[in-house]
Design a protein around this motif. Sequence first.
Motif, PDB file in Angstrom:
ATOM      1  N   ALA A 206       0.841  -1.125   0.098  1.00  0.00           N
ATOM      2  CA  ALA A 206       0.246  -0.157   0.214  1.00  0.00           C
ATOM      3  C   ALA A 206       0.719   0.750  -0.037  1.00  0.00           C
ATOM      4  O   ALA A 206       1.144   2.468  -0.575  1.00  0.00           O
ATOM      5  CB  ALA A 206      -0.626  -0.540   1.515  1.00  0.00           C
ATOM      6  N   THR A 207       1.648   1.598   0.429  1.00  0.00           N
ATOM      7  CA  THR A 207       3.115   2.135   0.531  1.00  0.00           C
ATOM      8  C   THR A 207       3.159   2.455  -0.222  1.00  0.00           C
ATOM      9  O   THR A 207       3.311   4.144  -1.366  1.00  0.00           O
ATOM     10  CB  THR A 207       4.298   2.428   1.616  1.00  0.00           C
ATOM     11  N   VAL A 208       3.836   1.751  -1.196  1.00  0.00           N
ATOM     12  CA  VAL A 208       4.286   1.882  -2.752  1.00  0.00           C
ATOM     13  C   VAL A 208       3.642   2.298  -3.473  1.00  0.00           C
ATOM     14  O   VAL A 208       3.230   3.600  -4.471  1.00  0.00           O
ATOM     15  CB  VAL A 208       4.972   0.348  -3.428  1.00  0.00           C
ATOM     16  N   GLY A 209       2.486   1.341  -3.587  1.00  0.00           N
ATOM     17  CA  GLY A 209       1.115   2.043  -4.504  1.00  0.00           C
ATOM     18  C   GLY A 209       0.977   3.407  -3.971  1.00  0.00           C
ATOM     19  O   GLY A 209      -0.042   4.573  -5.453  1.00  0.00           O
ATOM     20  N   LEU A 210       0.824   3.559  -3.044  1.00  0.00           N
ATOM     21  CA  LEU A 210       0.474   5.272  -2.771  1.00  0.00           C
ATOM     22  C   LEU A 210       1.737   6.449  -3.120  1.00  0.00           C
ATOM     23  O   LEU A 210       0.408   7.643  -3.439  1.00  0.00           O
ATOM     24  CB  LEU A 210      -0.111   5.612  -0.998  1.00  0.00           C
ATOM     25  N   VAL A 211       2.682   6.085  -2.713  1.00  0.00           N
ATOM     26  CA  VAL A 211       3.660   7.075  -2.979  1.00  0.00           C
ATOM     27  C   VAL A 211       3.615   7.033  -4.768  1.00  0.00           C
ATOM     28  O   VAL A 211       3.457   8.158  -5.332  1.00  0.00           O
ATOM     29  CB  VAL A 211       5.216   6.927  -2.617  1.00  0.00           C
ATOM     30  N   VAL A 212       3.717   6.062  -5.200  1.00  0.00           N
ATOM     31  CA  VAL A 212       2.908   5.709  -7.162  1.00  0.00           C
ATOM     32  C   VAL A 212       2.129   6.941  -7.518  1.00  0.00           C
ATOM     33  O   VAL A 212       2.110   7.428  -8.530  1.00  0.00           O
ATOM     34  CB  VAL A 212       3.782   4.449  -7.390  1.00  0.00           C
ATOM     35  N   LEU A 213       1.364   6.473  -7.120  1.00  0.00           N
ATOM     36  CA  LEU A 213      -0.562   7.597  -7.174  1.00  0.00           C
ATOM     37  C   LEU A 213       0.159   8.493  -6.705  1.00  0.00           C
ATOM     38  O   LEU A 213      -0.615   9.135  -7.647  1.00  0.00           O
ATOM     39  CB  LEU A 213      -1.294   6.470  -6.092  1.00  0.00           C
ATOM     40  N   LEU A 214       0.016   9.096  -6.000  1.00  0.00           N
ATOM     41  CA  LEU A 214       0.076  10.408  -5.328  1.00  0.00           C
ATOM     42  C   LEU A 214       1.570  11.074  -6.425  1.00  0.00           C
ATOM     43  O   LEU A 214       1.044  12.659  -6.564  1.00  0.00           O
ATOM     44  CB  LEU A 214       0.423  10.954  -4.315  1.00  0.00           C
ATOM     45  N   SER A 215       2.723  10.762  -6.571  1.00  0.00           N
ATOM     46  CA  SER A 215       3.849  11.358  -7.442  1.00  0.00           C
ATOM     47  C   SER A 215       3.241  11.735  -8.879  1.00  0.00           C
ATOM     48  O   SER A 215       4.398  12.285  -9.449  1.00  0.00           O
ATOM     49  CB  SER A 215       4.994  10.832  -7.088  1.00  0.00           C
ATOM     50  N   LEU A 216       2.824  10.640  -9.401  1.00  0.00           N
ATOM     51  CA  LEU A 216       2.626  10.528 -10.836  1.00  0.00           C
ATOM     52  C   LEU A 216       2.228  11.231 -11.795  1.00  0.00           C
ATOM     53  O   LEU A 216       2.404  12.436 -12.849  1.00  0.00           O
ATOM     54  CB  LEU A 216       1.730   9.380 -11.559  1.00  0.00           C
ATOM     55  N   PRO A 217       0.956  12.194 -10.946  1.00  0.00           N
ATOM     56  CA  PRO A 217       0.286  13.438 -11.576  1.00  0.00           C
ATOM     57  C   PRO A 217       0.914  14.915 -11.342  1.00  0.00           C
ATOM     58  O   PRO A 217       0.942  15.439 -12.294  1.00  0.00           O
ATOM     59  CB  PRO A 217      -1.131  13.877 -10.790  1.00  0.00           C
ATOM     60  N   PHE A 218       1.888  14.853 -10.370  1.00  0.00           N
ATOM     61  CA  PHE A 218       2.896  16.081  -9.910  1.00  0.00           C
ATOM     62  C   PHE A 218       3.925  15.396 -11.050  1.00  0.00           C
ATOM     63  O   PHE A 218       4.038  17.042 -11.547  1.00  0.00           O
ATOM     64  CB  PHE A 218       3.702  15.921  -8.983  1.00  0.00           C
ATOM     65  N   LEU A 219       4.766  14.913 -11.633  1.00  0.00           N
ATOM     66  CA  LEU A 219       5.122  14.353 -12.287  1.00  0.00           C
ATOM     67  C   LEU A 219       4.618  14.966 -14.235  1.00  0.00           C
ATOM     68  O   LEU A 219       4.990  15.232 -14.984  1.00  0.00           O
ATOM     69  CB  LEU A 219       5.835  12.109 -12.612  1.00  0.00           C
ATOM     70  N   LEU A 220       3.443  14.442 -13.908  1.00  0.00           N
ATOM     71  CA  LEU A 220       2.585  14.827 -15.637  1.00  0.00           C
ATOM     72  C   LEU A 220       2.957  15.887 -15.769  1.00  0.00           C
ATOM     73  O   LEU A 220       2.958  16.872 -16.500  1.00  0.00           O
ATOM     74  CB  LEU A 220       1.581  13.934 -15.293  1.00  0.00           C
ATOM     75  N   PHE A 221       2.257  16.973 -14.518  1.00  0.00           N
ATOM     76  CA  PHE A 221       1.496  17.906 -14.457  1.00  0.00           C
ATOM     77  C   PHE A 221       3.723  18.620 -15.159  1.00  0.00           C
ATOM     78  O   PHE A 221       3.630  19.770 -15.719  1.00  0.00           O
ATOM     79  CB  PHE A 221       1.916  18.962 -13.137  1.00  0.00           C
ATOM     80  N   ALA A 222       4.645  18.745 -14.346  1.00  0.00           N
ATOM     81  CA  ALA A 222       5.947  19.296 -14.666  1.00  0.00           C
ATOM     82  C   ALA A 222       6.486  18.861 -16.090  1.00  0.00           C
ATOM     83  O   ALA A 222       6.339  19.433 -16.666  1.00  0.00           O
ATOM     84  CB  ALA A 222       7.127  18.131 -13.258  1.00  0.00           C
ATOM     85  N   PHE A 223       6.071  17.314 -16.359  1.00  0.00           N
ATOM     86  CA  PHE A 223       6.692  17.063 -18.370  1.00  0.00           C
ATOM     87  C   PHE A 223       5.753  18.185 -19.214  1.00  0.00           C
ATOM     88  O   PHE A 223       6.063  18.503 -19.666  1.00  0.00           O
ATOM     89  CB  PHE A 223       6.319  16.222 -18.394  1.00  0.00           C
ATOM     90  N   VAL A 224       4.198  18.457 -18.574  1.00  0.00           N
ATOM     91  CA  VAL A 224       3.514  19.369 -19.879  1.00  0.00           C
ATOM     92  C   VAL A 224       3.451  20.552 -19.059  1.00  0.00           C
ATOM     93  O   VAL A 224       4.184  21.293 -20.312  1.00  0.00           O
ATOM     94  CB  VAL A 224       1.835  19.204 -19.488  1.00  0.00           C
ATOM     95  N   THR A 225       4.555  21.091 -18.090  1.00  0.00           N
ATOM     96  CA  THR A 225       4.271  22.601 -18.459  1.00  0.00           C
ATOM     97  C   THR A 225       5.392  22.864 -18.747  1.00  0.00           C
ATOM     98  O   THR A 225       5.517  24.088 -19.473  1.00  0.00           O
ATOM     99  CB  THR A 225       4.262  22.795 -16.743  1.00  0.00           C
TER     100      THR A 225
END
Length: 103
Positions: free
Chosen positions: A50-69
């Motif tokens: 659950a810890t790994v899934g939560l960290v990856v799930l919460l960090s992917l939107p920020f990574l996507l936002f950083a790439f797109v901007t």
Amino acid sequence: MNNIQKYRFVCTLTFGDIYGQIVVWLITVTLSLASALALMGARRPVYALATVGLVVLLSLPFLLFAFVTTLLNHVELSAIDTESSMDKIPSSISGQRPVQANS
């Protein structure tokens, strides 16, 4: 609708522009995996997954936002002069042969 031909669309993004973002995200995933391994010794290993899934799930939107901007910051749309740009294109590139007068 033909006004789009009067603009030049160029993307100046290079790998160096996003390299830091990739490194930070890889560090985040590595630390989450390390914490999961630490939690594996606990009584409930489900918490580790659950810890790994939560960290990856919460960090992917920020990574996507950083790439797109970053991508949008490196897109250039500039107006061009159609008369002067047509004069600069050689006939061999444009696919047309020069017209010769017959006399």
